[in-house]
Design a protein around this motif. Sequence first.
Motif, PDB file in Angstrom:
ATOM      1  N   ALA A   1       0.831  -1.208   0.000  1.00  0.00           N
ATOM      2  CA  ALA A   1       0.000   0.000   0.000  1.00  0.00           C
ATOM      3  C   ALA A   1       0.866   1.259   0.000  1.00  0.00           C
ATOM      4  CB  ALA A   1      -0.925  -0.010   1.211  1.00  0.00           C
ATOM      5  N   LEU A   2       1.943   1.249   0.766  1.00  0.00           N
ATOM      6  CA  LEU A   2       2.833   2.401   0.824  1.00  0.00           C
ATOM      7  C   LEU A   2       3.489   2.661  -0.527  1.00  0.00           C
ATOM      8  CD1 LEU A   2       4.271   4.551   2.568  1.00  0.00           C
ATOM      9  CD2 LEU A   2       6.040   2.857   2.992  1.00  0.00           C
ATOM     10  N   LYS A   3       3.986   1.608  -1.171  1.00  0.00           N
ATOM     11  CA  LYS A   3       4.634   1.782  -2.469  1.00  0.00           C
ATOM     12  C   LYS A   3       3.641   2.228  -3.533  1.00  0.00           C
ATOM     13  CE  LYS A   3       8.738  -1.012  -2.006  1.00  0.00           C
ATOM     14  NZ  LYS A   3       9.624  -1.961  -2.658  1.00  0.00           N
ATOM     15  N   THR A   4       2.407   1.739  -3.464  1.00  0.00           N
ATOM     16  CA  THR A   4       1.384   2.169  -4.412  1.00  0.00           C
ATOM     17  C   THR A   4       1.071   3.652  -4.228  1.00  0.00           C
ATOM     18  OG1 THR A   4       0.434  -0.046  -4.418  1.00  0.00           O
ATOM     19  CG2 THR A   4      -0.965   1.724  -5.226  1.00  0.00           C
ATOM     20  N   GLU A   5       0.987   4.084  -2.972  1.00  0.00           N
ATOM     21  CA  GLU A   5       0.767   5.504  -2.683  1.00  0.00           C
ATOM     22  C   GLU A   5       1.911   6.350  -3.218  1.00  0.00           C
ATOM     23  OE1 GLU A   5       0.053   7.257   1.290  1.00  0.00           O
ATOM     24  OE2 GLU A   5      -1.337   5.566   1.515  1.00  0.00           O
ATOM     25  N   GLN A   6       3.131   5.903  -2.978  1.00  0.00           N
ATOM     26  CA  GLN A   6       4.295   6.644  -3.447  1.00  0.00           C
ATOM     27  C   GLN A   6       4.325   6.716  -4.971  1.00  0.00           C
ATOM     28  OE1 GLN A   6       7.453   4.505  -1.512  1.00  0.00           O
ATOM     29  NE2 GLN A   6       7.464   5.875   0.266  1.00  0.00           N
ATOM     30  N   LEU A   7       3.910   5.661  -5.644  1.00  0.00           N
ATOM     31  CA  LEU A   7       3.845   5.675  -7.105  1.00  0.00           C
ATOM     32  C   LEU A   7       2.813   6.682  -7.585  1.00  0.00           C
ATOM     33  CD1 LEU A   7       4.777   4.336  -9.796  1.00  0.00           C
ATOM     34  CD2 LEU A   7       2.783   2.851  -9.558  1.00  0.00           C
ATOM     35  N   ALA A   8       1.665   6.719  -6.917  1.00  0.00           N
ATOM     36  CA  ALA A   8       0.604   7.651  -7.300  1.00  0.00           C
ATOM     37  C   ALA A   8       1.044   9.102  -7.101  1.00  0.00           C
ATOM     38  CB  ALA A   8      -0.658   7.371  -6.502  1.00  0.00           C
ATOM     39  N   ARG A   9       1.870   9.368  -6.090  1.00  0.00           N
ATOM     40  CA  ARG A   9       2.360  10.722  -5.831  1.00  0.00           C
ATOM     41  C   ARG A   9       3.562  11.076  -6.699  1.00  0.00           C
ATOM     42  NH1 ARG A   9       3.148  10.668   0.436  1.00  0.00           N
ATOM     43  NH2 ARG A   9       2.943   8.460   0.114  1.00  0.00           N
ATOM     44  N   GLY A  10       4.104  10.108  -7.411  1.00  0.00           N
ATOM     45  CA  GLY A  10       5.240  10.360  -8.279  1.00  0.00           C
ATOM     46  C   GLY A  10       6.579  10.254  -7.586  1.00  0.00           C
ATOM     47  N   GLU A  11       6.597   9.739  -6.369  1.00  0.00           N
ATOM     48  CA  GLU A  11       7.852   9.606  -5.632  1.00  0.00           C
ATOM     49  C   GLU A  11       8.658   8.393  -6.088  1.00  0.00           C
ATOM     50  OE1 GLU A  11       6.698   9.487  -1.546  1.00  0.00           O
ATOM     51  OE2 GLU A  11       5.880  11.533  -1.594  1.00  0.00           O
TER      52      GLU A  11
ATOM     53  N   HIS B   1       7.876  -1.573 -11.937  1.00  0.00           N
ATOM     54  CA  HIS B   1       8.099  -3.004 -11.755  1.00  0.00           C
ATOM     55  C   HIS B   1       8.191  -3.376 -10.279  1.00  0.00           C
ATOM     56  CE1 HIS B   1       8.632  -3.563 -16.008  1.00  0.00           C
ATOM     57  NE2 HIS B   1       9.564  -2.629 -16.034  1.00  0.00           N
ATOM     58  N   ASP B   2       8.910  -2.576  -9.513  1.00  0.00           N
ATOM     59  CA  ASP B   2       9.070  -2.843  -8.084  1.00  0.00           C
ATOM     60  C   ASP B   2       7.721  -2.774  -7.367  1.00  0.00           C
ATOM     61  OD1 ASP B   2      10.530  -3.334  -5.694  1.00  0.00           O
ATOM     62  OD2 ASP B   2      10.420  -1.189  -5.231  1.00  0.00           O
ATOM     63  N   VAL B   3       6.905  -1.801  -7.733  1.00  0.00           N
ATOM     64  CA  VAL B   3       5.579  -1.651  -7.121  1.00  0.00           C
ATOM     65  C   VAL B   3       4.696  -2.848  -7.464  1.00  0.00           C
ATOM     66  CG1 VAL B   3       3.500  -0.221  -7.021  1.00  0.00           C
ATOM     67  CG2 VAL B   3       5.746   0.862  -7.116  1.00  0.00           C
ATOM     68  N   MET B   4       4.734  -3.284  -8.707  1.00  0.00           N
ATOM     69  CA  MET B   4       3.907  -4.417  -9.134  1.00  0.00           C
ATOM     70  C   MET B   4       4.368  -5.725  -8.484  1.00  0.00           C
ATOM     71  SD  MET B   4       1.565  -3.101 -10.855  1.00  0.00           S
ATOM     72  CE  MET B   4       0.786  -4.573 -11.433  1.00  0.00           C
ATOM     73  N   ILE B   5       5.664  -5.922  -8.371  1.00  0.00           N
ATOM     74  CA  ILE B   5       6.186  -7.130  -7.734  1.00  0.00           C
ATOM     75  C   ILE B   5       5.804  -7.156  -6.258  1.00  0.00           C
ATOM     76  CG2 ILE B   5       8.310  -8.297  -7.005  1.00  0.00           C
ATOM     77  CD1 ILE B   5       9.507  -7.425  -9.735  1.00  0.00           C
ATOM     78  N   THR B   6       5.918  -6.023  -5.602  1.00  0.00           N
ATOM     79  CA  THR B   6       5.541  -5.936  -4.191  1.00  0.00           C
ATOM     80  C   THR B   6       4.053  -6.224  -4.018  1.00  0.00           C
ATOM     81  OG1 THR B   6       7.271  -4.291  -3.817  1.00  0.00           O
ATOM     82  CG2 THR B   6       5.545  -4.444  -2.155  1.00  0.00           C
ATOM     83  N   GLY B   7       3.233  -5.696  -4.921  1.00  0.00           N
ATOM     84  CA  GLY B   7       1.795  -5.947  -4.867  1.00  0.00           C
ATOM     85  C   GLY B   7       1.455  -7.413  -5.079  1.00  0.00           C
ATOM     86  N   GLN B   8       2.146  -8.056  -5.998  1.00  0.00           N
ATOM     87  CA  GLN B   8       1.891  -9.471  -6.257  1.00  0.00           C
ATOM     88  C   GLN B   8       2.342 -10.345  -5.084  1.00  0.00           C
ATOM     89  OE1 GLN B   8       0.199 -11.130  -8.666  1.00  0.00           O
ATOM     90  NE2 GLN B   8      -0.465  -9.060  -9.145  1.00  0.00           N
ATOM     91  N   LYS B   9       3.467  -9.999  -4.462  1.00  0.00           N
ATOM     92  CA  LYS B   9       3.910 -10.740  -3.278  1.00  0.00           C
ATOM     93  C   LYS B   9       2.858 -10.665  -2.176  1.00  0.00           C
ATOM     94  CE  LYS B   9       8.932 -10.222  -3.616  1.00  0.00           C
ATOM     95  NZ  LYS B   9      10.107  -9.611  -2.960  1.00  0.00           N
ATOM     96  N   ALA B  10       2.325  -9.466  -1.962  1.00  0.00           N
ATOM     97  CA  ALA B  10       1.312  -9.279  -0.931  1.00  0.00           C
ATOM     98  C   ALA B  10       0.038 -10.042  -1.286  1.00  0.00           C
ATOM     99  CB  ALA B  10       1.007  -7.794  -0.757  1.00  0.00           C
ATOM    100  N   SER B  11      -0.337 -10.027  -2.544  1.00  0.00           N
ATOM    101  CA  SER B  11      -1.540 -10.726  -2.986  1.00  0.00           C
ATOM    102  C   SER B  11      -1.418 -12.237  -2.816  1.00  0.00           C
ATOM    103  CB  SER B  11      -1.824 -10.382  -4.452  1.00  0.00           C
ATOM    104  OG  SER B  11      -2.924 -11.095  -4.931  1.00  0.00           O
ATOM    105  N   VAL B  12      -0.290 -12.795  -3.222  1.00  0.00           N
ATOM    106  CA  VAL B  12      -0.075 -14.237  -3.101  1.00  0.00           C
ATOM    107  C   VAL B  12      -0.039 -14.656  -1.634  1.00  0.00           C
ATOM    108  CG1 VAL B  12       1.624 -16.071  -3.492  1.00  0.00           C
ATOM    109  CG2 VAL B  12       1.031 -14.512  -5.344  1.00  0.00           C
ATOM    110  N   ALA B  13       0.606 -13.855  -0.791  1.00  0.00           N
ATOM    111  CA  ALA B  13       0.664 -14.175   0.640  1.00  0.00           C
ATOM    112  C   ALA B  13      -0.730 -14.147   1.260  1.00  0.00           C
ATOM    113  CB  ALA B  13       1.585 -13.197   1.356  1.00  0.00           C
TER     114      ALA B  13
END
Length: 102
Positions: free
Chosen positions: A52-62, A67-79
């Motif tokens: 969630a934090l990385k997705t927020e940072q991506l939306a703000r342009g930080e 790729h890193d955001v998507m991989i982190t999201g998929q790890k969280a989803s699979v877990a």
Amino acid sequence: MDINRVSSPFMLQNQLGLVSQMNHTPAQAGATFKKALTEAVHNVNELQNVSALKTEQLARGEITNLHDVMITGQKASVALQATVEVRNKVIESYQEIMRMQV
């Protein structure tokens, strides 16, 4: 780009030293199971928070590394999916035990 190995929150035997002791009393087994389950849920929660934090940072342009955001999201989803499946199996097993004739 650094891609870390995906580790399962349910692979806690080596981290907690659960394999080393085989003779447990019911109280010890219950405490060990509770500790392992709590740790697994905490790990899943942490993965969700990081995603969630990385997705927020991506939306703000930080963050510019999509790729890193998507991989982190998929790890969280699979877990989370694995956690839900384990929960379903535990509930199914409990219901099966409760249906047994004594």
